[in-house]
Design a protein around this motif. Sequence first.
Motif, PDB file in Angstrom:
ATOM      1  N   GLY A 251       0.930  -1.008  -0.014  1.00 26.30           N
ATOM      2  CA  GLY A 251       0.321   0.213  -0.085  1.00 26.30           C
ATOM      3  C   GLY A 251       0.917   1.073   0.087  1.00 26.30           C
ATOM      4  N   TYR A 252       0.255   2.232  -0.615  1.00 29.51           N
ATOM      5  CA  TYR A 252       1.079   3.709  -0.712  1.00 29.51           C
ATOM      6  C   TYR A 252       2.130   3.590  -1.500  1.00 29.51           C
ATOM      7  N   LEU A 253       2.531   2.380  -2.093  1.00 31.95           N
ATOM      8  CA  LEU A 253       3.743   2.570  -2.892  1.00 31.95           C
ATOM      9  C   LEU A 253       3.481   3.293  -4.355  1.00 31.95           C
ATOM     10  N   ALA A 254       2.194   3.435  -4.773  1.00 29.77           N
ATOM     11  CA  ALA A 254       1.808   4.077  -5.938  1.00 29.77           C
ATOM     12  C   ALA A 254       1.783   5.410  -5.603  1.00 29.77           C
ATOM     13  N   LEU A 255       1.242   5.897  -4.474  1.00 25.86           N
ATOM     14  CA  LEU A 255       1.206   7.436  -4.200  1.00 25.86           C
ATOM     15  C   LEU A 255       2.742   7.831  -4.357  1.00 25.86           C
ATOM     16  N   LYS A 256       3.758   7.175  -3.688  1.00 23.35           N
ATOM     17  CA  LYS A 256       5.026   7.403  -3.793  1.00 23.35           C
ATOM     18  C   LYS A 256       5.731   7.684  -5.075  1.00 23.35           C
ATOM     19  N   LYS A 257       5.214   6.632  -6.054  1.00 21.83           N
ATOM     20  CA  LYS A 257       5.581   6.793  -7.493  1.00 21.83           C
ATOM     21  C   LYS A 257       5.005   7.598  -8.112  1.00 21.83           C
ATOM     22  N   ALA A 258       3.609   8.156  -7.942  1.00 19.77           N
ATOM     23  CA  ALA A 258       2.811   9.457  -8.489  1.00 19.77           C
ATOM     24  C   ALA A 258       3.674  10.709  -7.866  1.00 19.77           C
ATOM     25  N   LEU A 259       4.099  10.680  -6.766  1.00 19.74           N
ATOM     26  CA  LEU A 259       4.751  12.052  -6.175  1.00 19.74           C
ATOM     27  C   LEU A 259       5.951  12.356  -7.030  1.00 19.74           C
ATOM     28  N   LYS A 260       6.505  11.213  -7.592  1.00 15.82           N
ATOM     29  CA  LYS A 260       7.872  11.433  -8.291  1.00 15.82           C
ATOM     30  C   LYS A 260       7.501  11.883  -9.786  1.00 15.82           C
ATOM     31  N   MET A 261       6.375  11.899 -10.270  1.00 16.36           N
ATOM     32  CA  MET A 261       5.953  12.167 -11.620  1.00 16.36           C
ATOM     33  C   MET A 261       5.331  13.562 -11.280  1.00 16.36           C
ATOM     34  N   THR A 262       5.187  14.375 -12.582  1.00 12.81           N
ATOM     35  CA  THR A 262       4.585  15.655 -12.446  1.00 12.81           C
ATOM     36  C   THR A 262       2.952  15.399 -12.385  1.00 12.81           C
ATOM     37  N   PRO A 263       2.280  16.319 -11.692  1.00 17.33           N
ATOM     38  CA  PRO A 263       0.866  16.194 -11.582  1.00 17.33           C
ATOM     39  C   PRO A 263       0.346  15.973 -13.264  1.00 17.33           C
ATOM     40  N   ASP A 264       0.787  16.595 -14.268  1.00 18.93           N
ATOM     41  CA  ASP A 264       0.512  16.435 -15.615  1.00 18.93           C
ATOM     42  C   ASP A 264       0.557  15.085 -15.922  1.00 18.93           C
ATOM     43  N   GLU A 265       1.842  14.568 -15.711  1.00 16.90           N
ATOM     44  CA  GLU A 265       2.256  13.162 -15.955  1.00 16.90           C
ATOM     45  C   GLU A 265       1.133  12.193 -15.559  1.00 16.90           C
ATOM     46  N   VAL A 266       0.800  12.551 -14.137  1.00 14.41           N
ATOM     47  CA  VAL A 266      -0.383  11.427 -13.599  1.00 14.41           C
ATOM     48  C   VAL A 266      -1.426  11.593 -14.388  1.00 14.41           C
TER      49      VAL A 266
END
Lengths: 163, 438
Positions: B28-43
């Motif tokens: 759990g929450y690994l996806a959030l950590k991954k998303a935070l390394k992307m830019t909001p637009d990339e998400v």
Amino acid sequence: MAVAVTKIPAELKSKFDELESRGKYPKRLSMLVPALHIAQEHYGWISGDAVAAVAEFLGVPENYVKGCASFYSMFFMDKPGKYVIQVCHNATCQLLGAEDIIAHLEEKLGVETGKTTPDGKFTVLAVECLAACGRGPVIQINNREYHENMNIRKVDELLETLK
Amino acid sequence: MAEETRVVMQDIDVPGMASLDVFVKRGGYLALKKALKMTPDEVIAEVKKSGLRGKGGAGFSAGQKWSFIPKTPGPKYLCVNADESEPGTFKDQMILEFVPHRMIEGAVIAGYAFGATHIFIYIRGEFWKEINIVQKAVDEAYAAGYLGKGVCGSDYSVECTVHPGAGAYICGEETSLLESLEGRRGEPKMKPPFPAIRGLYDRPTIINNVETLATVPAIIERGADWHLSLGTKESPGIKMFSVSGHVNKPGVYEIAYGTNQLDFIETLCGGVSGGKLKAIIPGGSSVPVMPAANCDCPLSYEGLHAAGSMLGSAGMIVMNEHTCMVKMLEVISRFYAHESCGKCTVCREGTHWMTMILRRILRGEGKMEDLDTLKEAADGIEMKSFCPLGDAAAWPVQSFLKHFRHEFVDYIEGRKKMLPKYKPVGTIGHEKLPARAY
């Protein structure tokens, strides 16, 4: 120098304050529904006192609170029995026999749906979908606990536990 | 052979999944950590590319919805729609009770993508147990730094509030939900302006269903192409179906879109109970009913549309040959009459009118012209009410009359009769149904 008169009992006030700090609402009025839940838990229904307390807490007229509360079916605008038996009688529960359960409750408790027994103990309500269709028929007690996969026998057992 | 593809529901049977410790232990929450390394637009681009469609009923592209939020500074809001109230639908309840952190993780990812400053989780008031479970999960997430100031050490901050409803189906409609959340009667507002431009407190707001958000972490973790590889071209991915009624194994099943409906009922749901299949309402009580002859179709937006119904919120109600369709329609109509907020005339008057006609037919006092009146009333509500509740009330009436007209005629011509067993009163001190409707 006049002393401010409050209509909110201390116990209720502390629950309102807890809601305020936990909720972090950007606007005060957003606490209306949660505050009404807290008031109903305290008074048993949305009585005049409950309305006055919520109105004072939010800083809005009492009529406004009453007008909003009566929109939501979970808020009782009249004094219910000690146990409010809310039987779902919508699509799936109806398919699985909810209507017979309500008829049985009416007969057994000697009370019409929507009314309270003379001893003030039970109110029977026929409510709309409680979102537990896979485990129907469903009964909820006092807006809180669910009782699932109900049938006449289990209703009788449930009534035994409600003293 | 229909099979389950568990994504949101993976690990749902693991004891303690509602707690942060167990959830994190299981990725759990690994996806959030991954998303935070992307830019909001990339998400947003990834979610858009994945084709994720809103799972609350309308099926609108989630990524596209997020991209409508203007990039102006100031507060922006994400409202999680957990006001699950459509008869037949009970999937979100499972997420709230067993994997609340998956929804919270999806909500924080969504919030990061479009810049939400505050997440509101609007849970129907009857879900008292689930409200407490979600509140505990939110508290845990705050304590562990997944919510609040500087999420996971990033410079993204977001607050979160768990908000109870109080028994109004209409508050699942997005503008009504916002009205209720602002402390008013939950009555819908005219669109445009859409919530993405002027929503909660007149600020840009996104309203997403619980299941939609709970699907987001898997998409970020495994990528849009993985999501596209499941389901069909127009309905990519997986969906949680709530199955109830006359089936041997009712419950919530997560399957890929495009699974054959009859196969699904026969294999996963253990077949129809108590007799042969008569009809299915595939997407919650508001969608058109399908007679057994039309039920051999894929469970996808386009598949069900072609078969004359809709996917809606995927709350399947299965009915066997002994079901009285007139009674069933009366119950469904009563629901919409009871839940109509009363703001617009067509819905307020029309839903009650239809319910009263159906009651009269059941009592054996119907006339042939009542069927025309019913059809006219339904047509008069459809697409003319303020919000989709009117359509939801009209579609069942139109489809039941179309497919099961002969059952109504049986009552009208005196071959059948069903008297009410009680007065349907659902609340205390403010009966919404006027006395004339009994």
